[in-house]
Design a protein around this motif. Structure first.
Motif, PDB file in Angstrom:
ATOM      1  N   GLN A  33       0.821  -1.206   0.000  1.00 26.45           N
ATOM      2  CA  GLN A  33       0.000   0.000   0.000  1.00 26.45           C
ATOM      3  C   GLN A  33       0.856   1.258   0.000  1.00 26.45           C
ATOM      4  OE1 GLN A  33      -3.759  -0.289   0.501  1.00 26.45           O
ATOM      5  NE2 GLN A  33      -3.523   1.638  -0.590  1.00 26.45           N
ATOM      6  N   VAL A  34       1.937   1.235   0.782  1.00 31.32           N
ATOM      7  CA  VAL A  34       2.855   2.377   0.813  1.00 31.32           C
ATOM      8  C   VAL A  34       3.530   2.544  -0.542  1.00 31.32           C
ATOM      9  CG1 VAL A  34       5.012   3.246   1.821  1.00 31.32           C
ATOM     10  CG2 VAL A  34       3.244   2.292   3.289  1.00 31.32           C
ATOM     11  N   LEU A  35       3.901   1.435  -1.167  1.00 29.61           N
ATOM     12  CA  LEU A  35       4.538   1.514  -2.483  1.00 29.61           C
ATOM     13  C   LEU A  35       3.583   2.119  -3.510  1.00 29.61           C
ATOM     14  CD1 LEU A  35       6.894   0.968  -4.366  1.00 29.61           C
ATOM     15  CD2 LEU A  35       6.031  -1.355  -4.701  1.00 29.61           C
ATOM     16  N   ALA A  36       2.311   1.721  -3.467  1.00 32.50           N
ATOM     17  CA  ALA A  36       1.331   2.314  -4.381  1.00 32.50           C
ATOM     18  C   ALA A  36       1.263   3.820  -4.182  1.00 32.50           C
ATOM     19  CB  ALA A  36      -0.040   1.683  -4.164  1.00 32.50           C
ATOM     20  N   GLY A  37       1.286   4.250  -2.917  1.00 34.48           N
ATOM     21  CA  GLY A  37       1.265   5.676  -2.631  1.00 34.48           C
ATOM     22  C   GLY A  37       2.504   6.383  -3.137  1.00 34.48           C
ATOM     23  N   LEU A  38       3.671   5.785  -2.940  1.00 31.07           N
ATOM     24  CA  LEU A  38       4.919   6.408  -3.387  1.00 31.07           C
ATOM     25  C   LEU A  38       4.997   6.483  -4.909  1.00 31.07           C
ATOM     26  CD1 LEU A  38       7.458   4.766  -0.902  1.00 31.07           C
ATOM     27  CD2 LEU A  38       6.602   7.128  -0.871  1.00 31.07           C
ATOM     28  N   LEU A  39       4.498   5.449  -5.580  1.00 28.77           N
ATOM     29  CA  LEU A  39       4.517   5.466  -7.049  1.00 28.77           C
ATOM     30  C   LEU A  39       3.628   6.587  -7.595  1.00 28.77           C
ATOM     31  CD1 LEU A  39       4.354   1.619  -7.718  1.00 28.77           C
ATOM     32  CD2 LEU A  39       6.294   3.106  -8.185  1.00 28.77           C
ATOM     33  N   TYR A  40       2.414   6.692  -7.040  1.00 31.27           N
ATOM     34  CA  TYR A  40       1.514   7.752  -7.491  1.00 31.27           C
ATOM     35  C   TYR A  40       2.047   9.132  -7.119  1.00 31.27           C
ATOM     36  CZ  TYR A  40      -2.440   4.921  -9.135  1.00 31.27           C
ATOM     37  OH  TYR A  40      -3.254   4.084  -9.852  1.00 31.27           O
ATOM     38  N   LEU A  41       2.601   9.267  -5.903  1.00 29.40           N
ATOM     39  CA  LEU A  41       3.160  10.556  -5.504  1.00 29.40           C
ATOM     40  C   LEU A  41       4.356  10.933  -6.370  1.00 29.40           C
ATOM     41  CD1 LEU A  41       3.028  10.734  -1.598  1.00 29.40           C
ATOM     42  CD2 LEU A  41       1.962  12.294  -3.240  1.00 29.40           C
ATOM     43  N   GLY A  42       5.171   9.940  -6.737  1.00 32.07           N
ATOM     44  CA  GLY A  42       6.281  10.211  -7.646  1.00 32.07           C
ATOM     45  C   GLY A  42       5.784  10.760  -8.966  1.00 32.07           C
ATOM     46  N   ALA A  43       4.672  10.183  -9.451  1.00 33.32           N
ATOM     47  CA  ALA A  43       4.066  10.683 -10.685  1.00 33.32           C
ATOM     48  C   ALA A  43       3.573  12.113 -10.501  1.00 33.32           C
ATOM     49  CB  ALA A  43       2.909   9.773 -11.093  1.00 33.32           C
ATOM     50  N   LEU A  45       4.281  14.452  -8.105  1.00 35.37           N
ATOM     51  CA  LEU A  45       5.304  15.455  -7.791  1.00 35.37           C
ATOM     52  C   LEU A  45       6.221  15.707  -8.982  1.00 35.37           C
ATOM     53  CD1 LEU A  45       6.196  14.333  -4.151  1.00 35.37           C
ATOM     54  CD2 LEU A  45       4.884  16.355  -4.840  1.00 35.37           C
ATOM     55  N   GLY A  46       6.559  14.656  -9.713  1.00 33.23           N
ATOM     56  CA  GLY A  46       7.404  14.828 -10.890  1.00 33.23           C
ATOM     57  C   GLY A  46       6.739  15.689 -11.944  1.00 33.23           C
ATOM     58  N   LEU A  47       5.445  15.439 -12.175  1.00 31.80           N
ATOM     59  CA  LEU A  47       4.712  16.235 -13.163  1.00 31.80           C
ATOM     60  C   LEU A  47       4.444  17.649 -12.648  1.00 31.80           C
ATOM     61  CD1 LEU A  47       2.238  13.561 -14.537  1.00 31.80           C
ATOM     62  CD2 LEU A  47       4.264  14.486 -15.662  1.00 31.80           C
ATOM     63  N   THR A  48       4.320  17.802 -11.323  1.00 38.95           N
ATOM     64  CA  THR A  48       4.199  19.149 -10.754  1.00 38.95           C
ATOM     65  C   THR A  48       5.461  19.959 -11.038  1.00 38.95           C
ATOM     66  OG1 THR A  48       2.735  18.384  -8.977  1.00 38.95           O
ATOM     67  CG2 THR A  48       3.870  20.478  -8.631  1.00 38.95           C
ATOM     68  N   GLN A 181      -1.666  18.016 -16.564  1.00 38.97           N
ATOM     69  CA  GLN A 181      -2.503  18.405 -15.426  1.00 38.97           C
ATOM     70  C   GLN A 181      -3.318  17.230 -14.910  1.00 38.97           C
ATOM     71  OE1 GLN A 181      -4.691  21.976 -16.860  1.00 38.97           O
ATOM     72  NE2 GLN A 181      -3.906  22.955 -15.022  1.00 38.97           N
ATOM     73  N   ILE A 182      -3.893  16.466 -15.809  1.00 39.90           N
ATOM     74  CA  ILE A 182      -4.727  15.326 -15.407  1.00 39.90           C
ATOM     75  C   ILE A 182      -3.897  14.312 -14.627  1.00 39.90           C
ATOM     76  CG2 ILE A 182      -6.075  13.376 -16.267  1.00 39.90           C
ATOM     77  CD1 ILE A 182      -6.795  15.183 -18.688  1.00 39.90           C
ATOM     78  N   ALA A 183      -2.753  13.906 -15.191  1.00 38.66           N
ATOM     79  CA  ALA A 183      -1.913  12.911 -14.536  1.00 38.66           C
ATOM     80  C   ALA A 183      -1.325  13.453 -13.234  1.00 38.66           C
ATOM     81  CB  ALA A 183      -0.791  12.479 -15.486  1.00 38.66           C
ATOM     82  N   MET A 184      -0.985  14.741 -13.192  1.00 29.76           N
ATOM     83  CA  MET A 184      -0.422  15.364 -12.004  1.00 29.76           C
ATOM     84  C   MET A 184      -1.416  15.319 -10.839  1.00 29.76           C
ATOM     85  SD  MET A 184       0.813  19.326 -11.582  1.00 29.76           S
ATOM     86  CE  MET A 184      -0.872  19.940 -11.795  1.00 29.76           C
ATOM     87  N   LEU A 185      -2.649  15.760 -11.089  1.00 27.35           N
ATOM     88  CA  LEU A 185      -3.650  15.798 -10.024  1.00 27.35           C
ATOM     89  C   LEU A 185      -4.033  14.394  -9.564  1.00 27.35           C
ATOM     90  CD1 LEU A 185      -5.900  18.680 -11.404  1.00 27.35           C
ATOM     91  CD2 LEU A 185      -4.365  18.763  -9.425  1.00 27.35           C
ATOM     92  N   LEU A 226       0.778   7.832 -17.894  1.00 28.80           N
ATOM     93  CA  LEU A 226      -0.619   8.251 -17.882  1.00 28.80           C
ATOM     94  C   LEU A 226      -0.851   9.441 -18.805  1.00 28.80           C
ATOM     95  CD1 LEU A 226      -3.497   8.140 -16.901  1.00 28.80           C
ATOM     96  CD2 LEU A 226      -2.813   9.427 -14.861  1.00 28.80           C
ATOM     97  N   ALA A 227       0.088  10.403 -18.820  1.00 23.48           N
ATOM     98  CA  ALA A 227      -0.056  11.552 -19.717  1.00 23.48           C
ATOM     99  C   ALA A 227      -0.117  11.088 -21.177  1.00 23.48           C
ATOM    100  CB  ALA A 227       1.096  12.529 -19.505  1.00 23.48           C
ATOM    101  N   LEU A 228       0.729  10.141 -21.540  1.00 18.25           N
ATOM    102  CA  LEU A 228       0.703   9.599 -22.899  1.00 18.25           C
ATOM    103  C   LEU A 228      -0.579   8.808 -23.160  1.00 18.25           C
ATOM    104  CD1 LEU A 228       4.407   8.383 -23.105  1.00 18.25           C
ATOM    105  CD2 LEU A 228       3.408  10.295 -24.370  1.00 18.25           C
TER     106      LEU A 228
END
Length: 350
Positions: A33-43, A45-48, A181-185, A226-228
């Protein structure tokens, strides 16, 4: 036919598929569960960071921003694909064996295709359906370890696939807007939720080096992918983009051969053959008929072509990419097309 969505969808699948072996390596030291959170947050924050750099450099805004009327759709996308899907998957993984889980996860592509066809009425002819099933069959062969056990855990994983199928089709509604924007949010909201839920259940954060590694994998494999994927939806619709995305397990399997020294097995060769047939059927598709465009108005990135013939201010070059609200007059014509932003009309038969 011009197929700009196909390489975008394939690259999206390749990036996501490439993230799987790295995510498996990280699972050895990180709670799922933590890994899922880190993967999404990486996406997210990186896109931010990319979004802020783009603003700081004052690069021209070629994509249409998200508007207030997009918020309900975005909320449903995040709820279905970023929160409900991962949560059901984690609950399912704790109640079923890994072999059943890996086989059942292939249902996401089938759910995407079915919802696009039955609910959103995308054109799905026999050739497209056969190609999609060949690709999905190849993915199933890769994950085949005997029949899946449809216990409570299996039902939860099927529910996760259904959530992601809904997510893919709802994201199509947003595909005219800025994909970054979509993938970032989605990454920021879904990542925060999954990380906090994992920590609330007693998991702990891994060392900083592991957090950074998970963030990097998430940025490329989830954020950029996701952006692609959103761009693929814009040009191809949900059914075709979802079918191309089902190639992701093959990319992951090939990387496992290269990176981890896995043997080239008979299932891998069989999957390559099935996916190759499915890909050929899709690439050789030619959908052409006389169709009517109703008068409509929307906002998205475009150049001027037969669908875009509106007027501009003198300082705007209509032959260069630009974005603004514009109207389309009614039109009746015939040419090869996909169910993109301008071709989501009905058909007499699937």
């Amino acid at each position: 036919m011009v197929r700009p969505g196909i390489p975008l969808a394939l690259l999206s699948a390749a990036l996501f598929g490439a993230s799987t072996p790295f995510a498996k390596l990280l699972l050895g030291v990180v709670d799922p569960q933590v890994l899922a959170g880190l993967l999404y947050l990486g996406a997210g924050l990186g896109l931010t960071a990319f979004h802020l750099c783009r603003a700081a450099l004052r690069l021209p805004a070629l994509e249409a921003p998200l508007r207030s009327w997009d918020v309900p759709w975005l909320g449903l996308v995040i709820l279905a694909g970023g929160i409900s899907g991962p949560l059901l998957l984690m609950l399912g993984l704790t109640r079923t064996d890994a072999a059943s889980a890996s086989l059942l996860l292939n249902l996401e592509g089938l759910a995407t295709l079915g919802i696009a066809w039955l609910w959103f009425h995308e054109n799905v002819d026999r050739r497209l359906a056969l190609g999609a099933f060949a690709i999905l069959a190849g993915a199933a062969v890769l994950s085949w370890h005997g029949w899946a056990t449809l216990d409570l855990g299996g039902v939860l994983i099927v529910g996760a696939c259904l959530c992601w199928g809904i997510d893919n089709n709802l994201t199509r509604k947003l595909s005219s807007a800025d994909p970054v924007q979509i993938a970032m949010l989605k990454g920021l909201v879904a990542g925060s939720f999954n990380l906090l839920l994992g920590l609330a259940n007693g998991a702990v954060l891994p060392p900083a080096s592991v957090v950074l590694a998970a963030g990097a994998v998430g940025f490329l494999g989830y954020g950029v992918s996701l952006a692609l994927f959103v761009l693929g939806l814009r040009h191809l619709g949900a059914a075709r983009t979802g079918a191309y995305f089902s190639l992701a397990p093959f990319v992951g399997a090939m990387l496992a051969v290269i990176m981890l020294g896995d043997p080239i097995s008979a299932p891998l060769l069989a999957a390559a053959g099935l996916m190759g047939v499915g890909l050929w059927l899709h690439l050789a598709e030619r959908h052409e008929h006389e169709h009517a465009h109703e008068a409509t108005g929307h906002e998205h990135r475009h150049r001027h072509d037969e669908h875009h013939r509106h007027d501009h201010e003198p300082d705007v070059d209509p032959h260069e990419p630009h974005s603004h609200w514009h109207r389309h007059e009614p039109m009746l014509h015939r040419h090869p097309h996909y169910p993109d932003l301008h071709h989501r009309h009905g058909h007499h038969q699937a």
